[in-house]
Design an enzyme around this catalytic site. Structure first.
Site, PDB file in Angstrom:
ATOM      1  CG  ASP A 185      -0.252  -0.162   2.505  1.00 27.72           C
ATOM      2  OD1 ASP A 185       0.986  -0.338   2.487  1.00 27.72           O
ATOM      3  OD2 ASP A 185      -0.924  -0.113   3.550  1.00 27.72           O
ATOM      4  CG  HIS A 216      22.525   6.065 -17.692  1.00 26.08           C
ATOM      5  ND1 HIS A 216      21.609   5.880 -18.695  1.00 26.08           N
ATOM      6  CD2 HIS A 216      22.971   7.330 -17.841  1.00 26.08           C
ATOM      7  CE1 HIS A 216      21.524   6.983 -19.424  1.00 26.08           C
ATOM      8  NE2 HIS A 216      22.346   7.873 -18.927  1.00 26.08           N
ATOM      9  CG  ASP A 275      24.739  13.207 -14.322  1.00 28.98           C
ATOM     10  OD1 ASP A 275      24.001  14.136 -13.952  1.00 28.98           O
ATOM     11  OD2 ASP A 275      24.759  12.772 -15.490  1.00 28.98           O
ATOM     12  CG  ASP A 335      21.600  16.896 -16.224  1.00 31.70           C
ATOM     13  OD1 ASP A 335      22.293  16.209 -15.463  1.00 31.70           O
ATOM     14  OD2 ASP A 335      21.313  16.556 -17.401  1.00 31.70           O
ATOM     15  CG  HIS A 370      27.539  10.579 -23.372  1.00 28.69           C
ATOM     16  ND1 HIS A 370      27.587  11.950 -23.338  1.00 28.69           N
ATOM     17  CD2 HIS A 370      28.441  10.152 -22.442  1.00 28.69           C
ATOM     18  CE1 HIS A 370      28.459  12.335 -22.421  1.00 28.69           C
ATOM     19  NE2 HIS A 370      29.014  11.265 -21.871  1.00 28.69           N
ATOM     20  CG  HIS A 430      19.898  16.467 -22.271  1.00 29.14           C
ATOM     21  ND1 HIS A 430      19.218  17.071 -21.242  1.00 29.14           N
ATOM     22  CD2 HIS A 430      20.960  15.837 -21.694  1.00 29.14           C
ATOM     23  CE1 HIS A 430      19.833  16.810 -20.102  1.00 29.14           C
ATOM     24  NE2 HIS A 430      20.906  16.073 -20.330  1.00 29.14           N
ATOM     25  CG  HIS A 463      17.147  13.335 -20.982  1.00 26.90           C
ATOM     26  ND1 HIS A 463      17.470  12.031 -21.183  1.00 26.90           N
ATOM     27  CD2 HIS A 463      18.237  13.873 -20.369  1.00 26.90           C
ATOM     28  CE1 HIS A 463      18.688  11.784 -20.699  1.00 26.90           C
ATOM     29  NE2 HIS A 463      19.158  12.899 -20.194  1.00 26.90           N
ATOM     30  CD  GLU A 471      24.934  15.519 -20.559  1.00 25.85           C
ATOM     31  OE1 GLU A 471      25.221  14.558 -19.839  1.00 25.85           O
ATOM     32  OE2 GLU A 471      23.769  15.945 -20.714  1.00 25.85           O
ATOM     33  CE1 TYR A 473      31.832   9.270 -18.675  1.00 28.17           C
ATOM     34  CE2 TYR A 473      31.733   9.387 -21.070  1.00 28.17           C
ATOM     35  CZ  TYR A 473      31.359   9.877 -19.831  1.00 28.17           C
ATOM     36  OH  TYR A 473      30.532  10.962 -19.761  1.00 28.17           O
ATOM     37  NE  ARG A 504      27.864  12.748 -17.480  1.00 31.63           N
ATOM     38  CZ  ARG A 504      27.844  11.478 -17.114  1.00 31.63           C
ATOM     39  NH1 ARG A 504      28.619  10.580 -17.729  1.00 31.63           N
ATOM     40  NH2 ARG A 504      27.062  11.051 -16.126  1.00 31.63           N
ATOM     41  CD  GLU A 555      24.821  17.039 -17.388  1.00 33.85           C
ATOM     42  OE1 GLU A 555      25.041  16.136 -16.558  1.00 33.85           O
ATOM     43  OE2 GLU A 555      23.836  17.053 -18.149  1.00 33.85           O
TER      44      GLU A 555
HETATM   45  N1  GLY Z   1      21.634  13.171 -15.875  1.00 37.06           N
HETATM   46  C1  GLY Z   1      21.279  12.679 -17.123  1.00 37.06           C
HETATM   47  C2  GLY Z   1      22.026  13.328 -18.186  1.00 37.06           C
HETATM   48  O1  GLY Z   1      23.034  13.946 -17.934  1.00 37.06           O
HETATM   49  O2  GLY Z   1      21.632  13.338 -19.309  1.00 37.06           O
HETATM   50 MN    MN Z   2      22.452  15.777 -18.916  1.00 36.18          MN
HETATM   51 MN    MN Z   3      23.540  14.700 -16.056  1.00 35.52          MN
END
Ligand code: GLY
Ligand code: MN
Ligand code: MN
Length: 455
Positions: free
Chosen positions: A51, A255, A272, A283, A364, A368, A375, A398, A402, A422, A424
């Protein structure tokens, strides 16, 4: 431990005003006509176990059009007596439910404080809809959110088709309005930017606190708790997406959200994490050595990524295609890796999508759209060619590299084994220079080395 960081936050902005919601509604409805019915629904609550529900977060289109946050609401726009009516259907007040589950704004609250003309109980949504459908020509609804509404709309369309000789009215077409709303959401107003700036500031401070608390032996989840703790302490609703807190080889998993390993001083931690404020996401990614001093190898990779990121941010300017930051970042990363001897191809060869070596270490995109969704909505190639940036758009920048030594598909250079970097930031396109909303989050090597472990 949060007091000093909290004191340094800017004042919280006022919530989005009723006037702005009205203005958005007007702008959306100016694209429609008499006979159009627009329906925006938010999802029901979802069960987590037994519940217990997942924390509820309304659909972004609902938030955008009127700011309603309670579950299971439906907002409709239709013509009545020659003008547009905004009509919301919400969970009614119910003392017993409120004792158990928390306060609801109810129908009275919606009418009093929200930018709507009419409000009724969600129990009445289907009967109202049935009636409104009779005089609607086109229905604009995103299907798949409320199956009962979908079924009613589809039945009305079929009925109209079957009885078209006798039946003078009723809908003849169904369209998804979300593309139109997305076009509006893509360009942020000043009030929205203020919310985003606050989310960005809280998130920046959270990263800085995590840097300061880093030390040999600390676990990823302990650093996560500092970041997310400050999100809440700073008055946001918490994370905008599950935090990625990865040390050592975990920093090379894009991820990674398990966040359960201990960290060693010679490892890079990649975080991140971003907060959500009034529905708007930040982000941010930062990467730093747990022990506070970059090794030469870590520094080499960090400098390449930072150079790529700065160059990419610099092209977030009005009139540039949205993918220019990606192209610029890829080129800088390729040049850097060639300089370091990681890539033996020419720059052009390294950038080739099929045979280029860059994709081994950078797999990647560079960014975005950012807004009510991390996103965020908005097509990238509306007419098949890249959208040009406009003032008011917000995007992330970003780039990363890696070097997963655990990967069987590549020979990882030993010198860079398990370095994942990374960087960002969230960038507002303006009529002048790019405005980095997350600009107060430390990212130079000097700043990071000064802050890490300083708690
Ligand atoms: N945190 C997800 C991205 O950087 O796209
Ligand atoms: Mn991002
Ligand atoms: Mn991110």
């Amino acid at each position: 431990m949060f007091d000093a960081a909290f004191e340094a936050l800017p004042e919280k902005p006022r919530a989005i005003s009723k006037e702005l919601y009205r203005e958005r509604q007007k702008r959306l409805l100016s694209q429609f006509d008499v006979g159009d019915l627009v329906i925006i629904s938010s999802l029901p609550e979802a069960t987590r176990s037994n519940d217990v529900h997942y924390p509820y977060r309304s659909s972004s289109d609902m938030l955008y059009m009127c700011g309603w946050t309670d579950p299971e609401a439906t907002l409709m726009f239709y013509h009545e007596d020659g003008q547009w009516i905004s009509h919301i259907f919400v969970q009614p007040k119910d003392t017993l439910m409120e004792i158990w589950e928390g306060r609801r704004h109810g129908v009275e609250g919606a009418l009093k404080d929200w930018a709507v003309d009419k409000a009724d109980s969600s129990e009445e949504v289907l009967s109202h809809l049935d009636r409104i459908l009779e005089s609607s020509v086109r229905v604009h609804v995103r299907t798949g959110i409320n199956p009962d509404i979908d079924a009613l709309v589809m039945t009305a369309v079929k009925k109209r088709d079957r009885k078209r000789q006798h039946f003078g009215s009723g809908p003849i077409s169904v369209e998804d309005p979300s593309r139109r709303i997305a076009e509006m959401r893509l360009r942020k107003s000043d009030e929205e930017i203020q919310q985003m700036r606050y989310a960005a500031e809280v998130s920046s401070k959270a990263h800085e606190l995590a840097m300061a608390a880093s030390k040999d032996g600390i676990h990823e989840f302990q650093i996560q708790s500092i970041i997310e703790g400050f999100f809440v302490y700073g008055g946001t609703s918490g994370w905008a997406y599950p935090s990625i807190v990865g040390c050592g080889e975990n920093a090379t998993i894009l991820h990674y959200t398990v966040n359960n390993s201990p960290c060693q001083s010679d490892e890079i931690i990649l975080i991140d994490a971003g907060a959500e404020y009034e529905g708007y996401a930040a982000d941010i990614t930062r990467s730093w050595p747990i022990g506070g001093v970059f090794s030469d190898a870590q520094k080499e990779i960090y400098e390449v990524v930072l150079d790529a990121q700065e160059k990419a941010i610099d092209v977030c300017r009005v009139g540039n295609p949205y993918n220019m930051p990606h192209e610029v970042a890829c080129r800088a990363l390729a040049e850097g890796l060639i300089r370091l001897g990681v890539i033996s191809q020419s720059v052009e060869e390294a950038l080739d999508m099929e045979s280029g070596e860059l994709r081994r270490w950078y797999m990647h995109n560079t960014g975005h759209w950012l807004g009510l969704d991390v996103h965020d909505v908005g097509t990238y190639k509306p007419d098949g060619s890249p959208r040009l940036l406009e003032a008011g758009m917000v995007l992330t920048v970003e780039p990363g590299l890696y070097f997963g030594a655990w990967r069987p598909d590549v020979d990882c250079p030993e010198r860079y084994a398990n370095i994942g970097i990374r960087i960002e930031d969230d960038v507002l396109v303006t009529d002048g220079d790019p405005d980095v909303l997350t600009g107060s989050c430390p990212k130079t090597i000097d700043d990071i080395e000064r802050i890490v472990g300083s708690l």
